[in-house]
Scaffold this active site. Structure first.
Site, short mmCIF file in Angstrom:
data_model
loop_
_atom_site.label_atom_id
_atom_site.label_comp_id
_atom_site.label_asym_id
_atom_site.label_seq_id
_atom_site.Cartn_x
_atom_site.Cartn_y
_atom_site.Cartn_z
N SER B 115 0.99 -1.26 -0.08
CA SER B 115 -0.07 -0.03 0.17
C SER B 115 0.94 1.26 -0.15
O SER B 115 1.76 1.48 0.46
CB SER B 115 -0.73 -0.11 1.37
N SER B 149 2.78 -3.20 8.77
CA SER B 149 2.89 -3.90 9.81
C SER B 149 4.32 -4.46 10.16
O SER B 149 4.80 -4.97 9.28
CB SER B 149 1.84 -4.92 10.36
N GLU B 232 -3.40 -14.01 1.62
CA GLU B 232 -3.56 -12.89 3.07
C GLU B 232 -5.06 -13.26 3.45
O GLU B 232 -5.29 -13.12 4.92
CB GLU B 232 -3.23 -11.62 2.49
#
Lengths: 356, 395
Positions: B115, B149, B232
């Site tokens: 992203s 993350s 995912e």
């Protein structure tokens, strides 16, 4: 509570294909719609073909008693196809519920039921949840809204903790105008002391039969939902408005994506209930309560979405969506409403309500 | 002998040679990988035995029962759930040899550089450039990534970057394995609604990636990334949990512990959510049984949709159930958690953290589009950017 196999076996797929083949040839939407105008002539020969030629009547009866000794998993595959066709045959009421209620006793009637020579029905309101009070006809009386009684030539009547086998000719079977005419109900009046008693605990046998029926009804509900989803996708993929295919509008796509997710979940949930029933696993009460709570609502949601997304055509008598809406709504009430099943679940999984 | 029995025999033999009590943790994990008992569905030589995926739970259970050390899977969710299957599917033999083993043992943690501030749901709009240095053959990467993350702990990253601006946006991307210790990589914590900083912004300035760390062909990045994202969604939505596992278990226990807080309305909502959680669990079981025969397809998107809705529904219900205690919060201090724990900390944290479940790993809106278009076959939205060279798109 192990991870049972939730995918169909080859045997189940073969049976499914056979059932679908017969239904495709002999039980189109026009046939089902004719029920609403009082034409029930098709039911007898259709059920005879399925019961005898495909052996559906004796599916759950052990081979030693003249059946094919299949399991609830195969019965679930049949139920799903019957739901997909809104089929007006008494498989659930006779081959599943009435038959299951006799299995503990091994009653001699099982042979005739398995062979499709006779058709049975358990005399309780079709709305009866597996743990709800049963009618007691020891002194005779009338039970309203019984499913399968019109097709039955033998009735299984709860009477003072036993089941009595009563020939339909000894009882009054009064057809009623039903929300779902593809599973038309009847009011059944039985005189005191009619028929003969089946051996053993009739109340326990009836409850086990209703529980099995509720577990397998989830597969029918999945079948109804699958039909509604597939038909609706087909329709919105063709229908043009505003210069484009309406299925390309995101508002509709999102609703159908959600419905797909719900229907896939119904597939897994119904498969689990059937697998637990087949395995005689102690998880059956929870599995059934979950399946009835979920699949009942998904079938109704799918049918309501189908009607809405078909627009005006969905409201018409000519188009088959109404048949599925009526079947879905009746199935939601049948064998206990979703709310009744959730109330039962609360006890089963130790989530009690308030004490006030 | 059935595959299951054979596997159990191999585990017993392995444990006889590698006593979990006396063998060094990392040595134990490396040996388990070498014995093919790491990912049993992976090929021999790459941590597996080429067995059915459905046997993985069994082998994990046998090791856990023997008290064997695990590879702390929660600390390397992206590596295990996304990088590994993608490297296996698209990597060269050399890449598999280099990366899979330390990934599995947890010696090398992975993060995901997908992203960007201008390319979240529209991933194919990403603007991070990778330009080939003709002299060295290396790729030089510049750009900014976001919502990363675990980047602060990561040794490597899976990265998608734009390598060709003259073709439409889906075609000009390439997939890389990036070294997070490269001096051009700058990781900055991104504080979120819960107060903690589980995510990061990652700035890439002249990061040099050797061509041997390109995964898949040049221009194949969209296909490779989709493979990763399907994995995912299964990893997020399809995790194997016991009945009443996860958020529903926490709320159910709160319900049992607080009879004074029960109302008919909350009872109805709790039971509906309980049913939905059980239904989602069974759907996960069925999906994994399907996957045992193949690779994740877009069906995983439907799982993730219900997972997100349920977590939000349940965590919101819990706060109402808690009443005056629901008005409190544990701690707003900024911390950097070692791993993502949706159900960690207190009810307020869970409520806030669950809001991310319908955004991370594909927003629920995008997932519905994916289901509608790729599973149900409905027409795609009309769009003006599909056939236009990337450099001509208004941005």
């Amino acid at each position: 509570m192990t991870d049972l196999d939730l995918l169909p076996t080859d045997i189940e797929e073969d049976l499914r294909a056979s059932v679908r083949g017969v239904l495709d040839r002999r039980c189109g939407p026009d046939t089902v719609a004719a029920m609403y105008d009082g034409d029930r002539a098709v039911v007898e020969p259709l059920w005879r073909a399925m019961a005898v030629e495909l052996g559906l009547a004796g599916l759950l009866v052990p081979e030693s008693l003249g059946g094919s000794g299949a399991t609830a998993r195969e019965a679930a595959a049949v139920m799903e196809e019957l739901g997909r066709a809104c089929a007006p045959v008494p498989f659930l009421t006779s081959a599943v519920i009435a038959t299951t209620s006799l299995l503990p006793s091994g009653d001699e009637l099982l042979g005739a039921l398995a062979a499709g020579e006779r058709t049975g029905a358990l005399v309780v309101p079709f709305s009866t949840a597996p743990d709800a009070p049963l009618p007691d006809l020891a002194e005779g009386g009338t039970v309203r809204s019984v499913a399968g009684a019109l097709e039955a030539d033998v009735l299984l009547v709860p009477a003072g903790g036993t089941l009595r086998v009563v020939d339909a000719t000894e009882a009054g079977v009064e057809p009623v105008v039903s929300l779902d005419m593809s599973r038309q109900l009847a009011d059944v009046t039985v005189p005191a002391g009619a028929g003969r008693a089946v051996e053993g605990d009739g109340e326990a046998a009836a409850r086990a039969a209703l529980l099995a029926g509720a577990a397998l009804l989830a597969s029918e509900q999945h079948g109804v939902a699958s039909w509604c989803l597939r038909e609706t996708i087909g329709y919105v993929g063709q229908r043009r408005q505003f210069g484009r295919v309406v299925g390309g509008f995101q508002a509709l796509k999102h609703r159908l994506a959600d419905l797909f997710a719900e229907t896939e979940q119904a597939a897994a949930t119904a498969a689990y209930a059937a697998a637990v029933l087949a395995a005689e696993d102690a998880d059956l009460p929870i599995a059934t309560a979950v399946a009835q709570s979920w699949c009942s609502e998904v079938a109704v949601h799918a049918a309501e979405e189908a009607l809405q997304l078909h627009g005006g055509v969905g409201m018409t008598w000519e188009y088959p969506v109404h048949l599925y809406l009526k079947r879905a709504k009746a199935d939601q009430i049948a064998l206990g409403t979703p709310g009744a099943h959730r109330a039962r679940l609360a006890t089963l999984v130790d989530l009690p309500g308030g004490t006030a | 002998m059935s595959a299951r029995d054979d596997l159990a025999r191999r585990v017993v033999e392995f444990l006889a040679e590698h006593d979990p009590d006396t063998t060094d943790r990392v040595e134990f994990l490396r040996a388990r990988y070498d014995a093919g008992l790491a990912w049993v569905a992976f090929p021999e030589g790459h941590g597996g035995l080429g067995l059915s995926r459905s046997l993985q739970a069994e082998v994990d259970r046998l090791f856990a029962e023997a008290g064997a050390p695990d590879n702390n899977p929660r600390a390397n969710g992206i590596g295990l759930g996304m990088a590994a299957p993608t490297i296996l599917a698209f990597g060269t033999e050399e890449q598999k040899e280099r990366f899979l083993k330390p990934l599995w043992t947890g010696e090398e943690i992975w993060c995901q550089l997908f992203s960007e501030p201008g390319a979240g749901s529209d991933l194919a709009a990403l603007a991070t450039r990778a330009v080939r240095d003709e002299a060295s053959g290396e790729w030089v990467v510049n750009g900014q990534k976001v919502w990363t993350s675990g980047a602060q702990n990561a040794r490597f990253a899976i990265l998608v970057a734009r390598t060709d601006v003259d073709v439409p946006k889906h075609r000009g991307m390439t997939y890389f394995l990036a070294d997070m210790t490269d001096p051009g990589v700058d990781v900055r914590p991104l504080r979120q609604v819960t107060g903690e900083a589980e995510f990061n912004e990652v700035f890439l300035s002249d990061v040099r990636i050797p061509d041997t760390q390109r995964l898949g062909d040049e221009g194949q990045g969209w296909q490779v990334a989709n493979f990763t994202l399907n994995n995912e969604r299964v990893a997020i939505g399809g995790r194997a949990l016991p009945r009443e596992g996860g958020m529903v278990g926490i709320v159910s226990q709160t319900w049992r512990d607080r009879p004074e807080a029960r109302t008919p309305e909350l009872h109805d909502r709790l039971l509906r959510s309980w049913v939905e959680a059980e239904v989602a669990r069974l759907t996960g079981v069925r999906l994994r049984q399907k996957l045992a025969q193949g690779v994740p397809g877009p069906e995983g998107a439907a799982m993730k949709l219900s997972f997100a809705r349920l977590n939000q529904q349940l965590s919101g219900l819990e706060l109402e159930l808690l009443g005056e205690d629901g008005l409190r919060y544990s701690d707003w201090t900024m911390v950097r958690p070692e791993h993502v724990d949706f159900t960690g900390r207190d009810a307020g944290y869970r409520y806030l953290r669950a809001k991310g479940n319908s955004i991370e790993g594909g927003t629920s809106e995008i997932l519905r589009n994916i289901v509608a278009e790729r599973v149900l076959g409905l027409p795609a939205e009309a769009r003006g950017d599909k056939d236009v060279p990337f450099k001509e798109l208004p941005r």
